[in-house]
Scaffold this motif. Structure first.
Motif, PDB file in Angstrom:
ATOM      1  N   HIS A 145      19.811   6.794  -8.240  1.00 50.79           N
ATOM      2  CA  HIS A 145      19.350   5.941  -7.306  1.00 50.79           C
ATOM      3  C   HIS A 145      17.921   5.380  -7.564  1.00 50.79           C
ATOM      4  O   HIS A 145      17.077   6.276  -7.469  1.00 50.79           O
ATOM      5  N   PHE A 146      17.650   4.222  -7.932  1.00 49.14           N
ATOM      6  CA  PHE A 146      16.436   3.869  -8.361  1.00 49.14           C
ATOM      7  C   PHE A 146      15.757   2.865  -7.225  1.00 49.14           C
ATOM      8  O   PHE A 146      16.609   1.858  -6.678  1.00 49.14           O
ATOM      9  N   VAL A 147      14.488   2.788  -7.110  1.00 48.67           N
ATOM     10  CA  VAL A 147      13.840   2.013  -6.033  1.00 48.67           C
ATOM     11  C   VAL A 147      12.778   1.588  -6.819  1.00 48.67           C
ATOM     12  O   VAL A 147      11.841   2.376  -7.320  1.00 48.67           O
ATOM     13  N   LEU A 148      12.525   0.268  -6.893  1.00 50.82           N
ATOM     14  CA  LEU A 148      11.493  -0.452  -7.742  1.00 50.82           C
ATOM     15  C   LEU A 148      10.289  -0.888  -6.700  1.00 50.82           C
ATOM     16  O   LEU A 148      10.675  -1.132  -5.632  1.00 50.82           O
ATOM     17  N   ASP A 149       9.134  -0.857  -7.378  1.00 52.01           N
ATOM     18  CA  ASP A 149       7.955  -1.442  -6.529  1.00 52.01           C
ATOM     19  C   ASP A 149       7.952  -2.935  -6.752  1.00 52.01           C
ATOM     20  O   ASP A 149       8.766  -3.479  -7.664  1.00 52.01           O
ATOM     21  N   GLN A 150       6.866  -3.584  -6.157  1.00 48.52           N
ATOM     22  CA  GLN A 150       6.577  -5.079  -6.379  1.00 48.52           C
ATOM     23  C   GLN A 150       6.531  -5.576  -7.772  1.00 48.52           C
ATOM     24  O   GLN A 150       6.588  -6.673  -8.209  1.00 48.52           O
ATOM     25  N   ASN A 151       6.068  -4.494  -8.752  1.00 47.27           N
ATOM     26  CA  ASN A 151       5.949  -5.157 -10.191  1.00 47.27           C
ATOM     27  C   ASN A 151       7.060  -4.483 -11.198  1.00 47.27           C
ATOM     28  O   ASN A 151       6.900  -4.397 -12.392  1.00 47.27           O
ATOM     29  N   ASN A 152       8.308  -4.321 -10.509  1.00 49.34           N
ATOM     30  CA  ASN A 152       9.433  -4.021 -11.248  1.00 49.34           C
ATOM     31  C   ASN A 152       9.428  -2.847 -12.071  1.00 49.34           C
ATOM     32  O   ASN A 152       9.879  -2.524 -13.072  1.00 49.34           O
ATOM     33  N   GLN A 153       8.554  -1.716 -11.490  1.00 48.60           N
ATOM     34  CA  GLN A 153       8.502  -0.226 -12.143  1.00 48.60           C
ATOM     35  C   GLN A 153       9.056   0.488 -11.107  1.00 48.60           C
ATOM     36  O   GLN A 153       9.332   0.556  -9.770  1.00 48.60           O
ATOM     37  N   ILE A 154       9.767   1.742 -11.648  1.00 47.93           N
ATOM     38  CA  ILE A 154      10.291   2.691 -10.754  1.00 47.93           C
ATOM     39  C   ILE A 154       9.465   3.134  -9.942  1.00 47.93           C
ATOM     40  O   ILE A 154       8.319   3.980 -10.300  1.00 47.93           O
TER      41      ILE A 154
END
Length: 172
Positions: A145-154
């Motif tokens: 399960h991945f959640v990305l930040d607003q910069n499309n980083q994990i």
């Protein structure tokens, strides 16, 4: 009524199997990918393809780098404040700890068999052969399960590995 994550996944698996009795995989038109209803595969399963630019696209890059033994490049996919909870059941936080973690990680042959992409989140099912048998039969091995930040980083990664596989990987 409170339901566990595993219970929800089990219920989804039952629904998939029941609705797919005639065919070994489902096509999800929303994500353009198959969804195998098996837990083991005699031959390597078809690699699922994420939607380009999606959260699952980042997850797919993670798996590609990990499988190629390019652990030194994986950390760049993570945000500076990222956290990871994996096999060791220890939370790894921040790029320094992630770099140390991935420098000791073993490369494994894994194939993403499904992606579920919802905004900045991605669930990915992975199949792999048994440890030490890269050409052997594949089986459903993990759900990440991945959640990305607003910069499309994990920003957050939680790795669930099936118990028998986890004990073989950790020696516990």
């Amino acid at each position: 009524m409170r339901r566990s994550f595993c219970g929800v996944i089990a219920n989804i698996g039952i629904a998939v199997s029941a609705s797919n009795a005639a065919s070994p995989s489902l096509q999800d038109p929303a994500i353009g990918s198959h969804w195998p209803a098996e837990s083991s595969f005699a031959t390597p399963p078809v690699r699922a393809k994420p939607v380009p630019g999606s959260a699952c696209d980042v997850a797919d890059r993670y798996v590609t780098l990990q499988g190629a033994g390019r652990q030194d490049e994986i950390t760049a996919l993570f945000a500076p404040t990222a956290s990871l909870l994996g096999i060791s059941e220890t939370v790894v936080r921040g790029r320094d700890q992630l770099t140390a973690h991935f420098s000791h990680a073993i490369s494994r042959k894994v194939i993403p068999i499904s992606f579920v992409d919802r905004g900045r989140e991605c669930f990915m099912e992975l199949a792999s052969p048994r440890l030490g048998d890269d050409d052997g039969p594949y089986r459903l091995a993990a759900i990440d399960h991945f959640v990305l930040d607003q910069n499309n980083q994990i920003e957050r990664l939680v790795i669930y590995i099936k118990p028998g596989i986890a004990s073989a990987a950790t020696g516990k």
